[in-house]
Motif scaffolding. Sequence first.
Motif, mmCIF file in Angstrom:
data_model
loop_
_atom_site.group_PDB
_atom_site.id
_atom_site.type_symbol
_atom_site.label_atom_id
_atom_site.label_comp_id
_atom_site.label_asym_id
_atom_site.label_seq_id
_atom_site.Cartn_x
_atom_site.Cartn_y
_atom_site.Cartn_z
ATOM 1 N N GLY A 217 0.775 -1.239 0.000
ATOM 2 C CA GLY A 217 0.000 0.000 0.000
ATOM 3 C C GLY A 217 0.802 1.282 0.000
ATOM 4 O O GLY A 217 0.265 2.351 0.277
ATOM 5 N N LYS A 218 2.100 1.222 -0.341
ATOM 6 C CA LYS A 218 2.907 2.449 -0.321
ATOM 7 C C LYS A 218 3.996 2.404 -1.388
ATOM 8 O O LYS A 218 4.756 1.450 -1.483
ATOM 9 N N LEU A 219 4.048 3.466 -2.183
ATOM 10 C CA LEU A 219 5.143 3.722 -3.111
ATOM 11 C C LEU A 219 5.859 4.961 -2.591
ATOM 12 O O LEU A 219 5.235 6.014 -2.423
ATOM 13 N N SER A 220 7.138 4.853 -2.309
ATOM 14 C CA SER A 220 7.852 5.989 -1.732
ATOM 15 C C SER A 220 9.141 6.272 -2.492
ATOM 16 O O SER A 220 9.594 5.452 -3.293
ATOM 17 N N SER A 221 9.704 7.439 -2.238
ATOM 18 C CA SER A 221 10.927 7.899 -2.906
ATOM 19 C C SER A 221 10.816 7.763 -4.426
ATOM 20 O O SER A 221 11.767 7.386 -5.099
ATOM 21 N N LEU A 222 9.622 8.066 -4.934
ATOM 22 C CA LEU A 222 9.377 7.918 -6.368
ATOM 23 C C LEU A 222 10.229 8.888 -7.176
ATOM 24 O O LEU A 222 10.425 10.040 -6.782
ATOM 25 N N GLN A 223 10.679 8.413 -8.311
ATOM 26 C CA GLN A 223 11.381 9.231 -9.288
ATOM 27 C C GLN A 223 10.843 8.860 -10.654
ATOM 28 O O GLN A 223 10.595 7.688 -10.934
#
Length: 167
Positions: A94-100
């Motif tokens: 349930g989490k996508l982080s530090s997306l680029q």
Amino acid sequence: MAIKLEQPAILFILMLFPFLSSTTTINTTSLTAYEVMETYNFPIGLLPEGCLGYDLDRSTGKFAAYLDGECQFSLEGSYDLKYDSTISGYISEGKLSSLQGVSVKILFFWINIIEVTREGDNLKFSVGIASASFPIYNFFICPKCGCGVDCVNGGKKGTGMKLRSEI
């Protein structure tokens, strides 16, 4: 004496094997990038159509998804989204982080979306200082580059992706 030299070498290899197997990057052909998204409780429509492949380190959640080039489309005329040819970050339940590699145009500026979290039946998109939530059903279909999900005439630009916000 030859046995003593082989035993330390075998022990060294056995001790090193778990370390090597836990840090390797997985590029699996058994699941598509879209199916991987679903295993982490995300809808497939967070990725545009045509994802060529991905890398995923399951021990850390570090991932990269690959497109055939930059992808851009409008969301109901309100937002313009842009995906770079490589999208990366960290994925967990349930989490996508530090997306680029994913950005939204606000006024005249492109701002990076740095995090997406699932909160029940909503997805919350964060650009750092601000965030917006949208119902998950908006993301059940993968958008197409150039026209979103409202494409006509074989993918030519339509009116854009219909997106409904939770108020």
